[in-house]
Scaffold this motif. Structure first.
Motif, short mmCIF file in Angstrom:
data_model
loop_
_atom_site.label_atom_id
_atom_site.label_comp_id
_atom_site.label_asym_id
_atom_site.label_seq_id
_atom_site.Cartn_x
_atom_site.Cartn_y
_atom_site.Cartn_z
N GLN A 267 0.82 -1.21 0.00
CA GLN A 267 0.00 0.00 0.00
C GLN A 267 0.86 1.26 0.00
N LYS A 268 1.93 1.25 0.78
CA LYS A 268 2.80 2.43 0.84
C LYS A 268 3.50 2.66 -0.50
N ILE A 269 3.97 1.57 -1.12
CA ILE A 269 4.65 1.69 -2.41
C ILE A 269 3.65 2.13 -3.48
N LYS A 270 2.44 1.64 -3.40
CA LYS A 270 1.41 2.06 -4.35
C LYS A 270 1.14 3.55 -4.21
N ALA A 271 1.03 4.03 -2.96
CA ALA A 271 0.79 5.46 -2.73
C ALA A 271 1.99 6.28 -3.19
N TYR A 272 3.20 5.77 -2.96
CA TYR A 272 4.41 6.46 -3.40
C TYR A 272 4.43 6.59 -4.92
N ASN A 273 4.19 5.48 -5.61
CA ASN A 273 4.24 5.48 -7.08
C ASN A 273 3.18 6.37 -7.69
N SER A 274 2.06 6.52 -7.01
CA SER A 274 1.01 7.38 -7.55
C SER A 274 1.40 8.85 -7.51
N SER A 275 2.41 9.18 -6.69
CA SER A 275 2.86 10.57 -6.59
C SER A 275 4.11 10.86 -7.42
N TYR B 187 14.31 3.37 2.57
CA TYR B 187 13.24 3.37 3.58
C TYR B 187 12.84 4.81 3.90
N LEU B 188 13.83 5.70 4.06
CA LEU B 188 13.55 7.11 4.32
C LEU B 188 12.82 7.75 3.14
N ARG B 189 13.24 7.36 1.92
CA ARG B 189 12.59 7.89 0.72
C ARG B 189 11.13 7.46 0.66
N LEU B 190 10.86 6.22 1.01
CA LEU B 190 9.49 5.71 0.98
C LEU B 190 8.62 6.45 1.98
N LEU B 191 9.14 6.67 3.20
CA LEU B 191 8.36 7.36 4.22
C LEU B 191 8.08 8.81 3.84
N SER C 50 8.79 13.76 -3.06
CA SER C 50 9.09 15.19 -3.07
C SER C 50 10.49 15.47 -2.56
N MET C 51 11.27 16.25 -3.33
CA MET C 51 12.62 16.61 -2.90
C MET C 51 12.60 17.64 -1.78
N ASP C 52 11.51 18.36 -1.62
CA ASP C 52 11.39 19.29 -0.49
C ASP C 52 11.19 18.52 0.81
N ALA C 53 10.49 17.40 0.72
CA ALA C 53 10.25 16.59 1.91
C ALA C 53 11.50 15.84 2.34
#
Length: 255
Positions: A60-68, A181-185, A189-192
């Motif tokens: 679910q997290k990877i799916k949400a990440y890929n959608s962005s 792992y940090l990138r996934l969390l 966004s490069m600002d995040a």
């Protein structure tokens, strides 16, 4: 898989070999620190322990990440719950690096046997394809390898940065942390979240940490710059003298 490089970006993988490439850099040994567009603050040393996700939570997290994701650099989940993806690392190095020299037409390099010391150009970055099991130490070693840098990896550190309003917060990552792992969390966004490779210490130079060939390369750079500065001063003196003599003649005063 290939690794493409420009003055501002590149691509490589920790899992696959790629063509080695290095940049020709500026030759100023007394390089001024790069101006930062926004002030930085230390984000502190508190770190939450990594959360263990179930396979469904990861999916679910990877799916949400890929959608962005907007640059096609998506993550993939494997059956063993190890996921792969991409991180972009900016090379913010203030000191010369030492590489194994290769011929480069039109480049100005300072050689000692088959080694070359030079500055990495500003805004150089590299996009790495890594897995969730790769650590900060793995990333640093991979970056140095792709740039054919032979300096001790212990001289470098990976920092994470994030933007809050107009303030940039920065914190050094420990060798055992997992950048993907940090990138996934944080999301794409490069600002995040962004990653920056820097020298481990940015204060006083510890010359005893450098090898003899590195120190000899630095001396060659200093000698070259001293010669160039002398030529520049002499040209300025000759030009000023000619203008002064012309002004004196124009006023009719004796030399």
């Amino acid at each position: 898989m290939t690794w493409t490089s420009t003055m501002s970006s590149g691509y490589s993988s920790l899992e696959e070999d790629s063509e080695e490439f290095f940049f020709t850099a500026r030759t100023s040994f007394f390089k001024k620190p790069q101006a930062r567009s926004k002030p930085e603050r230390d984000a502190g040393k508190e770190r939450e322990p990594p959360k263990v996700f179930t396979q469904e939570e990861l999916r679910q997290k990877i799916k949400a990440y890929n959608s962005s994701v907007t640059d096609r650099l998506k993550m993939s989940l494997n059956l063993n719950e190890v996921y792969t993806g991409f991180i972009k690392v900016q090379m913010d190095l203030q000191r010369p690096i030492t590489i194994r020299a290769r011929s480069a037409q039109g480049s100005q390099v300072y050689n000692n046997s088959n080694e070359t010391a030079f500055y990495l150009p500003k805004n150089t970055s590299n996009t790495l394809h890594i897995s969730s099991s790769n650590t900060v130490k793995d990333v640093i070693e991979a970056l140095l390898k792709k740039f054919t840098v032979i300096d001790n990896p212990a001289k470098f550190a990976l920092f994470k940065q994030f933007l809050v309003g107009d303030q940039v917060y920065s914190s050094k990552l420990s060798d055992g942390e997992h950048p993907l792992y940090l990138r996934l969390l944080a999301g794409p966004s490069m600002d995040a979240l962004s990653f920056v490779l820097r020298e481990y210490e940015t204060g006083e130079v510890l010359w005893e940490a450098f090898s003899l060939p590195e120190l000899q390369n630095f001396l060659r750079i200093l000698d070259k710059e001293e010669e160039e500065q002398f030529k520049l001063l002499r040209r300025c003196y000759v030009t000023y003298k000619a203008k002064l003599e012309a002004a004196l003649k124009a006023t009719g005063k004796p030399d």
